[in-house]
Structures are given as structure tokens and as C-alpha cells.
Motif scaffolding. Structure first.
Motif, PDB file in Angstrom:
ATOM      1  N   UNK A  34      41.867  29.202  25.142  1.00 56.61           N
ATOM      2  CA  UNK A  34      41.557  28.060  26.004  1.00 56.61           C
ATOM      3  C   UNK A  34      41.547  28.505  27.462  1.00 56.61           C
ATOM      4  N   UNK A  35      40.966  27.680  28.299  1.00 54.75           N
ATOM      5  CA  UNK A  35      40.896  27.983  29.732  1.00 54.75           C
ATOM      6  C   UNK A  35      42.300  28.109  30.323  1.00 54.75           C
ATOM      7  N   UNK A  36      43.200  27.193  29.937  1.00 56.84           N
ATOM      8  CA  UNK A  36      44.551  27.208  30.500  1.00 56.84           C
ATOM      9  C   UNK A  36      45.321  28.466  30.109  1.00 56.84           C
ATOM     10  N   UNK A  37      45.192  28.882  28.859  1.00 57.30           N
ATOM     11  CA  UNK A  37      45.896  30.090  28.423  1.00 57.30           C
ATOM     12  C   UNK A  37      45.348  31.332  29.139  1.00 57.30           C
ATOM     13  N   UNK A  38      44.043  31.406  29.306  1.00 56.63           N
ATOM     14  CA  UNK A  38      43.448  32.545  30.002  1.00 56.63           C
ATOM     15  C   UNK A  38      43.911  32.590  31.457  1.00 56.63           C
ATOM     16  N   UNK A  39      43.946  31.431  32.119  1.00 60.00           N
ATOM     17  CA  UNK A  39      44.450  31.388  33.501  1.00 60.00           C
ATOM     18  C   UNK A  39      45.917  31.803  33.562  1.00 60.00           C
ATOM     19  N   UNK A  40      46.708  31.367  32.590  1.00 55.11           N
ATOM     20  CA  UNK A  40      48.125  31.740  32.556  1.00 55.11           C
ATOM     21  C   UNK A  40      48.312  33.239  32.373  1.00 55.11           C
ATOM     22  N   UNK A  41      47.450  33.868  31.556  1.00 52.87           N
ATOM     23  CA  UNK A  41      47.527  35.319  31.356  1.00 52.87           C
ATOM     24  C   UNK A  41      47.221  36.051  32.663  1.00 52.87           C
ATOM     25  N   UNK A  42      46.171  35.613  33.375  1.00 50.46           N
ATOM     26  CA  UNK A  42      45.847  36.238  34.662  1.00 50.46           C
ATOM     27  C   UNK A  42      46.962  36.025  35.680  1.00 50.46           C
ATOM     28  N   UNK A  56      45.847  31.734  45.714  1.00 49.23           N
ATOM     29  CA  UNK A  56      45.666  30.343  45.299  1.00 49.23           C
ATOM     30  C   UNK A  56      45.261  30.277  43.838  1.00 49.23           C
ATOM     31  N   UNK A  57      45.622  29.163  43.216  1.00 46.53           N
ATOM     32  CA  UNK A  57      45.224  28.892  41.837  1.00 46.53           C
ATOM     33  C   UNK A  57      44.688  27.466  41.788  1.00 46.53           C
ATOM     34  N   UNK A  58      43.534  27.300  41.198  1.00 43.80           N
ATOM     35  CA  UNK A  58      42.957  25.976  40.983  1.00 43.80           C
ATOM     36  C   UNK A  58      42.722  25.819  39.489  1.00 43.80           C
ATOM     37  N   UNK A  59      43.665  25.196  38.808  1.00 40.45           N
ATOM     38  CA  UNK A  59      43.549  25.029  37.358  1.00 40.45           C
ATOM     39  C   UNK A  59      42.396  24.103  36.996  1.00 40.45           C
ATOM     40  N   UNK A  60      42.108  23.119  37.855  1.00 35.63           N
ATOM     41  CA  UNK A  60      40.997  22.203  37.578  1.00 35.63           C
ATOM     42  C   UNK A  60      39.666  22.944  37.600  1.00 35.63           C
ATOM     43  N   UNK A  61      39.492  23.837  38.558  1.00 35.41           N
ATOM     44  CA  UNK A  61      38.238  24.587  38.688  1.00 35.41           C
ATOM     45  C   UNK A  61      38.234  25.869  37.870  1.00 35.41           C
ATOM     46  N   UNK A  62      39.395  26.286  37.395  1.00 32.62           N
ATOM     47  CA  UNK A  62      39.484  27.511  36.614  1.00 32.62           C
ATOM     48  C   UNK A  62      39.371  28.763  37.458  1.00 32.62           C
ATOM     49  N   UNK A  63      39.936  28.738  38.665  1.00 35.73           N
ATOM     50  CA  UNK A  63      39.850  29.896  39.558  1.00 35.73           C
ATOM     51  C   UNK A  63      41.233  30.347  40.010  1.00 35.73           C
ATOM     52  N   UNK A  73      43.442  47.888  50.029  1.00 34.39           N
ATOM     53  CA  UNK A  73      43.438  46.426  50.064  1.00 34.39           C
ATOM     54  C   UNK A  73      42.137  45.893  49.482  1.00 34.39           C
ATOM     55  N   UNK A  74      42.255  44.806  48.718  1.00 37.48           N
ATOM     56  CA  UNK A  74      41.076  44.164  48.143  1.00 37.48           C
ATOM     57  C   UNK A  74      41.378  42.695  47.890  1.00 37.48           C
ATOM     58  N   UNK A  75      40.328  41.899  47.833  1.00 33.80           N
ATOM     59  CA  UNK A  75      40.424  40.476  47.554  1.00 33.80           C
ATOM     60  C   UNK A  75      39.732  40.211  46.221  1.00 33.80           C
ATOM     61  N   UNK A  76      40.408  39.487  45.325  1.00 32.29           N
ATOM     62  CA  UNK A  76      39.930  39.254  43.964  1.00 32.29           C
ATOM     63  C   UNK A  76      39.803  37.754  43.713  1.00 32.29           C
ATOM     64  N   UNK A  77      38.699  37.375  43.104  1.00 32.45           N
ATOM     65  CA  UNK A  77      38.543  36.002  42.618  1.00 32.45           C
ATOM     66  C   UNK A  77      38.240  36.087  41.130  1.00 32.45           C
ATOM     67  N   UNK A  78      39.083  35.438  40.330  1.00 35.61           N
ATOM     68  CA  UNK A  78      38.866  35.369  38.890  1.00 35.61           C
ATOM     69  C   UNK A  78      38.424  33.962  38.523  1.00 35.61           C
ATOM     70  N   UNK A  79      37.368  33.852  37.746  1.00 35.29           N
ATOM     71  CA  UNK A  79      36.847  32.554  37.324  1.00 35.29           C
ATOM     72  C   UNK A  79      36.915  32.468  35.805  1.00 35.29           C
ATOM     73  N   UNK A  80      37.532  31.386  35.322  1.00 38.12           N
ATOM     74  CA  UNK A  80      37.697  31.173  33.889  1.00 38.12           C
ATOM     75  C   UNK A  80      36.939  29.900  33.511  1.00 38.12           C
TER      76      UNK A  80
END
Length: 130
Positions: A34-42, A56-63, A73-80
Motif C-alpha cells: 500500500x502507499x502508506x506502507x511504502x512511505x513508512x519504509x522510506x 518534509x512528509x506529505x502522506x496525503x500526496x505520497x511524497x 550534499x543532495x536533495x531527494x524527493x520520493x513519490x509514492x
């Protein structure tokens, strides 16, 4: 992958995954979760690794956005994105912060590291089963 694309991977400070990327290691990965489990793993991965800091974490948007604070140094955005029930796609975008306009493939290596970690924790859906 064409020579120009391969060369561009090293002379850029940004890497991003997508569905039809010419580099197989930078194609969107699908997981049986599920989206929530994948976000929790990240989130757990970023929290337990002291090289990363979650911005930042946006569970509603999946980011989830994070920064690499140790070493380069690097900036990462993960989208689920949950495509279907128990079929979730994960994409990453990584931008390296440096004085030079290139990172010699570092951003690509970060994405590969993130996917390897996700593959260990979540069941991967092979490309043939999508």
C-alpha cells in the motif's frame, strides 16, 4: 542506452526516474504494498541512516523529501503512488548540491541505493506482471 544519454548521466547534477527511462536502473519500480506502507519504509530508512535528514512528509500526496547531510550534499524527493490495490509505484528525483554543474553519476547512484533498500523491504512486482 545511447552514448549521449550515458554521457549526460555523468555530466548532470540531477537524476530522475520515470516509466520509460532508457536506463533500466532509473525506471519506475512497482511494489506489492500500500502507499502508506511504502512511505513508512522510506521514512524508516531515512530516519535510521544518519547520512539523511527528512525535510518534509506529505502522506496525503505520497511524497517525502530528504537531504543527504554527510558527504556529498543532495536533495531527494520520493513519490509514492498507489496504482491499484496492492500495486504501488515509487519514483525518485535527486539533485546534487555542488559548485560544479555535474556530479559524475552520484545522483544516479543515490537512486540505485534507495531502490535497493526498498527492494529489500518490499515485494517487487516484475515488469511482466504489471
Amino acid at each position: 542506452m545511447a552514448f549521449r544519454q550515458n554521457l549526460g548521466k555523468f555530466f548532470s547534477n540531477h537524476a530522475e526516474t520515470n516509466e520509460n527511462h532508457p536506463d533500466a536502473s532509473l525506471q519506475t519500480r512497482y511494489y506489492k504494498t500500500t502507499k502508506d506502507k511504502a512511505l513508512n519504509v522510506l521514512e524508516a530508512f531515512f530516519n535510521k541512516n544518519e547520512s539523511f535528514r527528512i525535510n518534509a512528509i506529505s502522506k496525503e500526496r505520497g511524497e517525502i523529501s530528504a537531504s543527504i547531510v554527510k558527504g556529498r550534499k543532495a536533495f531527494i524527493v520520493g513519490t509514492v503512488i498507489m496504482v491499484r490495490p496492492h500495486q504501488t509505484a515509487i519514483d525518485f528525483s535527486v539533485t546534487t548540491e555542488s559548485a560544479f554543474p555535474f556530479d559524475l553519476g552520484y545522483s544516479t547512484k543515490v537512486i540505485q541505493q534507495l531502490y535497493n533498500q526498498a527492494d529489500k523491504e518490499l515485494p517487487v512486482i516484475p515488469k511482466t506482471n504489471r
